[in-house]
Design a protein around this motif. Structure first.
Motif, short mmCIF file in Angstrom:
data_model
loop_
_atom_site.label_atom_id
_atom_site.label_comp_id
_atom_site.label_asym_id
_atom_site.label_seq_id
_atom_site.Cartn_x
_atom_site.Cartn_y
_atom_site.Cartn_z
N VAL A 94 0.78 -1.20 -0.09
CA VAL A 94 -0.01 -0.06 -0.08
C VAL A 94 0.97 1.20 0.13
CG1 VAL A 94 -1.65 1.26 1.35
CG2 VAL A 94 -2.02 -1.28 1.02
N PHE A 121 -4.38 5.90 4.45
CA PHE A 121 -3.42 4.97 4.76
C PHE A 121 -2.51 5.38 5.62
CE2 PHE A 121 -4.49 4.03 -0.07
CZ PHE A 121 -5.36 3.10 0.42
N PRO A 125 2.00 2.80 6.03
CA PRO A 125 0.89 1.80 6.04
C PRO A 125 1.40 0.22 5.59
CG PRO A 125 0.66 2.85 3.83
CD PRO A 125 1.79 3.51 4.61
N LEU A 150 -6.58 -5.09 5.18
CA LEU A 150 -6.27 -3.82 4.71
C LEU A 150 -6.62 -2.83 5.79
CD1 LEU A 150 -5.71 -1.65 2.48
CD2 LEU A 150 -8.03 -1.67 2.01
N ASN A 151 -5.39 -2.03 6.03
CA ASN A 151 -5.52 -1.04 7.10
C ASN A 151 -5.78 -1.77 8.48
OD1 ASN A 151 -5.55 1.83 7.87
ND2 ASN A 151 -7.69 2.16 7.97
N ARG A 188 -14.71 0.89 1.30
CA ARG A 188 -13.53 1.25 2.13
C ARG A 188 -13.70 1.39 3.48
NH1 ARG A 188 -12.70 6.99 1.93
NH2 ARG A 188 -14.22 7.84 0.46
N VAL A 193 -11.35 3.25 6.45
CA VAL A 193 -10.92 4.33 5.47
C VAL A 193 -12.40 5.16 5.16
CG1 VAL A 193 -9.82 5.05 3.55
CG2 VAL A 193 -9.13 2.86 4.89
#
Length: 215
Positions: A94, A121, A125, A150-151, A188, A193
């Motif tokens: 990312v 991010f 990240p 993710l994240n 997201r 996010v």
């Protein structure tokens, strides 16, 4: 500097190879064929130089904006006799996100504010990762269910994937390579996010293209 030198050297080898083939035989044919019988059982590694994840969001309700995550790495384990048992495990850096706007790229990687939360991010990240849990095959197409992290958040997603070609690469060591494309849509906000929603869409379309080399 070493990475740049190696990249330029690889580009030079590619140009020399293509030039030699053109001189010897005139018109070239691409080595990849839409022929599933060329796929061999074994473990394959993603070619990070030719594997990408594109993302697309709607901006202000006017038009879509898109960017790219490159340098995708990971593995594919596959047996043509039992495609339903295939396993995919890929990692997406990312921190190497690319867009056409330097300002947007900087914003995507902007450090967290005083509240401890980044808009997108953040400055450093962690890579995203997709690990398959189920494969359903229909001819040269497949639905691949897996866990996307993710994240710092892991959620199940389903990829619509298709086989796009196989064959031996043109440059030494001429590894057997197989290609796949896939797509899916995620929210997201599910991954923490949420900045700009709904001015910038919550839904993110992902467009995936990966070349895997046999190990």
């Amino acid at each position: 500097m070493r990475k740049l030198t190696l990249t330029l050297a690889a580009a030079g080898v590619a140009a020399l190879t293509i030039g030699t083939l053109q001189a010897q035989g005139g018109a070239m044919q691409p080595p990849g064929k839409m022929d599933p019988s060329l796929v061999q059982a074994g473990t394959y590694a993603a070619d990070p130089n030719h594997s990408l994840v594109g993302w697309r969001v709607n901006h202000l309700g006017f038009n879509d904006y898109f960017g790219i995550f490159g340098s995708v790495s990971g593995t594919l384990s596959i047996d043509p006799a039992a495609l339903q048992n295939a396993k995919v495990d890929v990692t997406i850096p990312v921190a190497q996100v690319t867009t056409a706007s330097a300002g947007l790229t900087q914003h995507l990687l902007k450090p967290a504010g005083d509240n401890g939360k980044a808009d997108f991010f953040g400055a450093a990240p962690a890579p995203a990762r997709f690990v398959s849990t189920k494969v359903e095959v229909n001819g040269t197409d497949a639905k691949i269910t897996g866990d996307l992290t993710l994240n710092g958040v892991t959620k199940p997603v389903v990829l619509d994937a298709k086989f796009t070609g196989a064959g031996n690469a043109m440059m030494p060591p001429n590894k057997l390579t197989v290609g796949f494309e896939g797509e899916t849509t995620i929210k997201r906000s599910d991954f923490g996010v949420s900045y700009g929603i709904p001015i910038v869409s919550d839904e993110v379309e992902l467009d995936i293209t990966v070349a895997f080399e046999k190990q």
